[in-house]
Design a protein around this motif. Structure first.
Motif, PDB file in Angstrom:
ATOM      1  N   LEU A 299      -5.958  -3.156  62.513  1.00  0.00           N
ATOM      2  CA  LEU A 299      -5.554  -2.609  61.043  1.00  0.00           C
ATOM      3  C   LEU A 299      -4.701  -3.830  60.577  1.00  0.00           C
ATOM      4  CD1 LEU A 299      -6.427  -0.243  59.568  1.00  0.00           C
ATOM      5  CD2 LEU A 299      -4.426   0.890  60.135  1.00  0.00           C
ATOM      6  N   VAL A 300      -3.852  -4.339  61.327  1.00  0.00           N
ATOM      7  CA  VAL A 300      -2.992  -5.494  60.915  1.00  0.00           C
ATOM      8  C   VAL A 300      -4.101  -6.599  60.382  1.00  0.00           C
ATOM      9  CG1 VAL A 300      -1.381  -7.476  61.733  1.00  0.00           C
ATOM     10  CG2 VAL A 300      -1.405  -5.464  62.736  1.00  0.00           C
ATOM     11  N   LEU A 301      -5.170  -6.873  60.985  1.00  0.00           N
ATOM     12  CA  LEU A 301      -6.204  -7.780  60.350  1.00  0.00           C
ATOM     13  C   LEU A 301      -6.563  -7.176  59.054  1.00  0.00           C
ATOM     14  CD1 LEU A 301      -7.550 -10.745  61.291  1.00  0.00           C
ATOM     15  CD2 LEU A 301      -9.249  -9.072  61.779  1.00  0.00           C
ATOM     16  N   ILE A 302      -6.998  -5.943  59.043  1.00  0.00           N
ATOM     17  CA  ILE A 302      -7.626  -5.552  57.806  1.00  0.00           C
ATOM     18  C   ILE A 302      -6.863  -5.549  56.691  1.00  0.00           C
ATOM     19  CG2 ILE A 302      -8.289  -3.414  56.895  1.00  0.00           C
ATOM     20  CD1 ILE A 302     -10.656  -3.938  58.588  1.00  0.00           C
ATOM     21  N   ASP A 303      -5.292  -5.150  56.869  1.00  0.00           N
ATOM     22  CA  ASP A 303      -4.497  -5.065  55.888  1.00  0.00           C
ATOM     23  C   ASP A 303      -4.259  -6.729  55.243  1.00  0.00           C
ATOM     24  OD1 ASP A 303      -2.426  -3.809  54.631  1.00  0.00           O
ATOM     25  OD2 ASP A 303      -0.589  -4.949  55.743  1.00  0.00           O
ATOM     26  N   LYS A 304      -4.240  -7.749  56.364  1.00  0.00           N
ATOM     27  CA  LYS A 304      -4.332  -9.029  55.577  1.00  0.00           C
ATOM     28  C   LYS A 304      -5.537  -9.414  55.010  1.00  0.00           C
ATOM     29  CE  LYS A 304      -0.794 -10.761  59.216  1.00  0.00           C
ATOM     30  NZ  LYS A 304      -0.871 -11.233  60.307  1.00  0.00           N
ATOM     31  N   LEU A 305      -6.732  -9.046  55.534  1.00  0.00           N
ATOM     32  CA  LEU A 305      -8.158  -9.510  54.958  1.00  0.00           C
ATOM     33  C   LEU A 305      -8.536  -8.680  53.828  1.00  0.00           C
ATOM     34  CD1 LEU A 305     -10.463 -10.986  56.130  1.00  0.00           C
ATOM     35  CD2 LEU A 305     -11.495  -9.351  57.023  1.00  0.00           C
ATOM     36  N   LEU A 306      -8.272  -7.622  53.577  1.00  0.00           N
ATOM     37  CA  LEU A 306      -8.680  -6.994  52.305  1.00  0.00           C
ATOM     38  C   LEU A 306      -8.154  -7.375  50.977  1.00  0.00           C
ATOM     39  CD1 LEU A 306      -9.280  -3.107  53.374  1.00  0.00           C
ATOM     40  CD2 LEU A 306     -10.911  -4.823  53.098  1.00  0.00           C
ATOM     41  N   PRO A 307      -6.683  -7.598  50.805  1.00  0.00           N
ATOM     42  CA  PRO A 307      -6.407  -8.099  49.864  1.00  0.00           C
ATOM     43  C   PRO A 307      -6.872  -9.393  49.362  1.00  0.00           C
ATOM     44  CG  PRO A 307      -4.446  -7.676  51.059  1.00  0.00           C
ATOM     45  CD  PRO A 307      -5.621  -7.534  51.827  1.00  0.00           C
ATOM     46  N   LYS A 308      -7.035 -10.579  50.353  1.00  0.00           N
ATOM     47  CA  LYS A 308      -7.748 -11.601  49.793  1.00  0.00           C
ATOM     48  C   LYS A 308      -9.514 -11.405  49.534  1.00  0.00           C
ATOM     49  CE  LYS A 308      -4.979 -14.630  52.963  1.00  0.00           C
ATOM     50  NZ  LYS A 308      -4.959 -15.097  54.305  1.00  0.00           N
ATOM     51  N   LEU A 309     -10.113 -10.540  49.932  1.00  0.00           N
ATOM     52  CA  LEU A 309     -11.401 -10.310  49.560  1.00  0.00           C
ATOM     53  C   LEU A 309     -11.304  -9.625  48.249  1.00  0.00           C
ATOM     54  CD1 LEU A 309     -12.867  -8.548  52.983  1.00  0.00           C
ATOM     55  CD2 LEU A 309     -13.431 -10.903  51.835  1.00  0.00           C
ATOM     56  N   LYS A 310     -10.371  -8.584  47.991  1.00  0.00           N
ATOM     57  CA  LYS A 310     -10.241  -8.077  46.636  1.00  0.00           C
ATOM     58  C   LYS A 310     -10.111  -9.243  45.669  1.00  0.00           C
ATOM     59  CE  LYS A 310      -9.098  -4.241  44.255  1.00  0.00           C
ATOM     60  NZ  LYS A 310     -10.199  -3.648  43.607  1.00  0.00           N
ATOM     61  N   ALA A 311      -9.140 -10.089  45.635  1.00  0.00           N
ATOM     62  CA  ALA A 311      -8.913 -11.235  44.847  1.00  0.00           C
ATOM     63  C   ALA A 311     -10.075 -11.964  44.675  1.00  0.00           C
ATOM     64  CB  ALA A 311      -7.822 -11.930  45.640  1.00  0.00           C
ATOM     65  N   GLY A 312     -10.988 -12.231  45.779  1.00  0.00           N
ATOM     66  CA  GLY A 312     -12.142 -12.982  45.520  1.00  0.00           C
ATOM     67  C   GLY A 312     -13.010 -12.295  44.821  1.00  0.00           C
ATOM     68  N   GLY A 313     -13.046 -11.151  44.410  1.00  0.00           N
ATOM     69  CA  GLY A 313     -14.056 -10.359  43.853  1.00  0.00           C
ATOM     70  C   GLY A 313     -15.252  -9.753  44.823  1.00  0.00           C
ATOM     71  N   HIS A 314     -14.853  -9.738  46.254  1.00  0.00           N
ATOM     72  CA  HIS A 314     -15.826  -9.224  47.061  1.00  0.00           C
ATOM     73  C   HIS A 314     -15.931  -7.733  47.079  1.00  0.00           C
ATOM     74  CE1 HIS A 314     -16.574 -13.361  48.525  1.00  0.00           C
ATOM     75  NE2 HIS A 314     -15.070 -13.583  48.399  1.00  0.00           N
ATOM     76  N   LYS A 315     -17.035  -7.071  47.662  1.00  0.00           N
ATOM     77  CA  LYS A 315     -17.053  -5.739  47.894  1.00  0.00           C
ATOM     78  C   LYS A 315     -17.414  -5.530  49.214  1.00  0.00           C
ATOM     79  CE  LYS A 315     -18.461  -2.806  44.658  1.00  0.00           C
ATOM     80  NZ  LYS A 315     -19.167  -2.279  43.484  1.00  0.00           N
ATOM     81  N   VAL A 316     -16.776  -4.382  49.967  1.00  0.00           N
ATOM     82  CA  VAL A 316     -16.740  -4.722  51.405  1.00  0.00           C
ATOM     83  C   VAL A 316     -17.252  -3.364  52.122  1.00  0.00           C
ATOM     84  CG1 VAL A 316     -15.431  -4.707  53.526  1.00  0.00           C
ATOM     85  CG2 VAL A 316     -14.654  -5.747  51.437  1.00  0.00           C
ATOM     86  N   LEU A 317     -18.274  -3.415  53.210  1.00  0.00           N
ATOM     87  CA  LEU A 317     -18.604  -2.357  53.867  1.00  0.00           C
ATOM     88  C   LEU A 317     -17.786  -2.290  55.423  1.00  0.00           C
ATOM     89  CD1 LEU A 317     -22.712  -2.748  53.593  1.00  0.00           C
ATOM     90  CD2 LEU A 317     -21.092  -1.697  51.898  1.00  0.00           C
ATOM     91  N   ILE A 318     -17.357  -1.207  55.708  1.00  0.00           N
ATOM     92  CA  ILE A 318     -16.783  -1.246  56.874  1.00  0.00           C
ATOM     93  C   ILE A 318     -17.401  -0.216  57.924  1.00  0.00           C
ATOM     94  CG2 ILE A 318     -14.449  -0.785  58.216  1.00  0.00           C
ATOM     95  CD1 ILE A 318     -12.936  -1.528  55.754  1.00  0.00           C
ATOM     96  N   PHE A 319     -17.860  -0.669  59.013  1.00  0.00           N
ATOM     97  CA  PHE A 319     -18.475   0.207  59.866  1.00  0.00           C
ATOM     98  C   PHE A 319     -17.721   0.689  61.289  1.00  0.00           C
ATOM     99  CE2 PHE A 319     -22.204  -1.441  57.545  1.00  0.00           C
ATOM    100  CZ  PHE A 319     -22.992  -0.700  57.389  1.00  0.00           C
ATOM    101  N   SER A 320     -17.929   1.871  61.382  1.00  0.00           N
ATOM    102  CA  SER A 320     -17.334   2.196  62.683  1.00  0.00           C
ATOM    103  C   SER A 320     -18.115   3.384  63.543  1.00  0.00           C
ATOM    104  CB  SER A 320     -15.882   2.709  62.454  1.00  0.00           C
ATOM    105  OG  SER A 320     -15.233   3.214  63.636  1.00  0.00           O
ATOM    106  N   GLN A 321     -17.970   3.342  64.648  1.00  0.00           N
ATOM    107  CA  GLN A 321     -18.701   4.271  65.611  1.00  0.00           C
ATOM    108  C   GLN A 321     -18.109   5.619  65.494  1.00  0.00           C
ATOM    109  OE1 GLN A 321     -21.368   3.562  67.917  1.00  0.00           O
ATOM    110  NE2 GLN A 321     -21.045   1.662  66.640  1.00  0.00           N
ATOM    111  N   MET A 322     -16.903   5.767  65.382  1.00  0.00           N
ATOM    112  CA  MET A 322     -15.988   6.998  65.377  1.00  0.00           C
ATOM    113  C   MET A 322     -15.449   7.745  63.869  1.00  0.00           C
ATOM    114  SD  MET A 322     -13.387   5.971  68.482  1.00  0.00           S
ATOM    115  CE  MET A 322     -14.263   4.894  69.718  1.00  0.00           C
ATOM    116  N   VAL A 323     -15.750   8.713  63.827  1.00  0.00           N
ATOM    117  CA  VAL A 323     -15.613   9.482  62.650  1.00  0.00           C
ATOM    118  C   VAL A 323     -13.976   9.521  62.323  1.00  0.00           C
ATOM    119  CG1 VAL A 323     -15.669  11.682  61.226  1.00  0.00           C
ATOM    120  CG2 VAL A 323     -17.732  10.819  62.351  1.00  0.00           C
ATOM    121  N   ARG A 324     -13.237   9.886  63.427  1.00  0.00           N
ATOM    122  CA  ARG A 324     -12.013   9.988  63.126  1.00  0.00           C
ATOM    123  C   ARG A 324     -11.142   8.425  62.964  1.00  0.00           C
ATOM    124  NH1 ARG A 324      -9.501  12.257  68.366  1.00  0.00           N
ATOM    125  NH2 ARG A 324      -7.706  11.954  67.442  1.00  0.00           N
TER     126      ARG A 324
END
Length: 449
Positions: A299-324
């Motif tokens: 989550l530390v990584l996601i927190d750093k990654l998402l703002p940069k992707l948003k600024a770059g105009g990207h749209k993101v899919l996040i996949f996980s095995q666990m519903v929780r």
């Protein structure tokens, strides 16, 4: 995957229809895709297609008004149907609908047919009790773990040609020599129509996968160690019949810990209490968000990654095995005020297509799509996104490939970046290395055909 298996199958049924074989045809597909199947039937053919799904009451309504032809006295005319093609889900076949068993189907198309890879699965058993004249299996990943699974598909298609599993495995069970591989390819060739993205679309943007190794936070290390110590007696015994459930449980707990310690029962309250103490009465306004992010390396990584992707105009899919785990990510996105959509096993069929449409429309403001690898990883088209984050990997690497193919498919004009998050020096890393070996089987048998 994403090569138009749906359209090709519908075109095939239309051609069969045109030469005078008027059905009825059956399409069995995952819940997420049945709305799309109906849409494509209506777009490309004149055939009357109906979706057979839902509660008992709604299915009875379909039987009453959309399925059967009746004479002037209201009696059913045997073998006469109002529809040409009926689209249904795997769940309907599993729930053993006698009304579907009574129909003589001229052709069945089974989408995402790797669902039939297990010889003893209930789905295969249910299909054996149906009257199916011609069978077509659609899958982007026919070989997933072992050659045994391939036999299951071949036996379903041609039981007379492939009667004995033991004999098949004697010939191809270990696939040690090139001669064995060539012999298997010769058997598959007449039964398999295989296309690759590069055969069909020369200008498809490239896909680049980056494996990001994430460190465990101190909190995660503490829980990881505790899980190992608590289960030391099971771990030291090694694998055996009686010990298997305990080992699987330990394995799952370690995976949870790698994803986020909040997934471990009772951990969230403890972590929040410790974090509150460390603030020394200066509790920040986004206290819960900070505690959640700092607790897990991913989550530390996601927190750093998402703002940069948003600024770059990207749209993101996040996949996980666990519903929780998706619940935690959803909580994070809400607190960060990122607009998102979500599909997991609990989201109903019609709502799934609505979520896909909202995310995919050209002026959409949705930034992230949260998906469960198994529920949202099959058959859906999300080319609006150009970044795919695999939060936690699957034991079966083909499921992760299926997930990536949601955005890396024909129609994608941008280069696709895949970020796979793996916790360094953990059970997760070992699991990923073992799972990756399974791709070798697919490469040996199918890629060289």
């Amino acid at each position: 995957m994403g090569l138009g298996k749906t359209i090709q199958s519908i075109a095939f049924l239309q051609e069969v229809y045109n030469v005078g074989i008027r059905g009825p045809f059956l399409v069995i597909a995952p819940l997420s895709t049945i709305t799309n199947w109906e849409r494509e039937f209506n777009t490309w053919t004149e055939m009357n297609s109906i979706v057979y799904h839902g509660s008992l009451a709604s299915r009875q309504m379909i039987q009453q008004y959309e399925m059967y032809c009746k004479d002037s006295r209201g009696r059913l005319i045997p073998g006469a149907y109002k529809f040409d093609a009926l689209i249904t889900t795997f769940e309907m076949i599993l729930s053993d609908c006698p009304e579907l068993r009574e129909i003589e189907w001229r052709c069945v198309i089974i989408d995402e047919a790797h669902r039939l890879k297990n010889r003893n699965c209930k789905l295969l058993d249910s299909l054996k009790h149906m009257d199916l004249e011609h069978k077509v299996l659609l899958t982007g990943t026919p070989l997933q773990n072992t050659v045994e699974e391939l036999f299951s598909l071949l036996h379903f298609l041609e039981p007379s040609q492939f009667p004995s599993e033991a004999e098949f495995l004697k010939d191809f069970g270990d696939l040690k020599t090139e001669e064995q591989v060539q012999k298997l390819q010769a058997i598959l060739k007449p039964m398999m129509l295989r296309r690759l993205k590069e055969d069909v679309e020369k200008n498809l943007a490239p896909k680049q996968e980056t494996i990001i190794e994430v460190e465990l936070t101190n909190i995660q290390k503490k829980y990881y160690r505790a899980i190992l110590e608590k289960n030391f007696s099971f771990l030291s015994k090694g694998a055996g019949h009686t010990n298997m459930p305990n080992l699987l449980n330990t394995m799952m707990e370690l995976r949870k810990c790698c994803n986020h310690p909040y997934l471990i029962n009772g951990a969230e309250e403890k972590i929040l209490a410790e974090f509150r103490e460390s603030c020394h009465h200066h509790v920040p306004h986004d206290f819960h968000l900070q505690a959640m992010v700092r607790s897990a390396g991913k989550l530390v990584l996601i927190d750093k990654l998402l703002p940069k992707l948003k600024a770059g105009g990207h749209k993101v899919l996040i996949f996980s095995q666990m519903v929780r785990c998706l619940d935690i990510l959803e909580d994070y996105l809400i607190q960060k005020r990122y607009l998102y959509e979500r599909i997991d096993g609990r989201v109903r069929g019609n709502l799934r297509q609505a979520a896909i449409d909202r995310f995919s429309k050209p002026d959409s403001d949705r930034f992230v799509f949260l998906l469960c690898t198994r529920a949202g990883g099959l058959g859906i088209n999300l080319t609006a996104a150009d970044t795919c984050i695999i939060f936690d990997s699957d034991w079966n690497p083909q499921n992760d490939l299926q997930a990536q193919a949601r955005c890396h498919r024909i129609g994608q004009s941008k280069a696709v970046k895949v970020y796979r998050l793996i916790t360094r020096n953990s059970y997760e890393r070992e699991m990923f290395d073992k799972a990756s070996l399974k791709l070798g089987l697919d490469k040996a048998v199918l890629q060289s055909m």
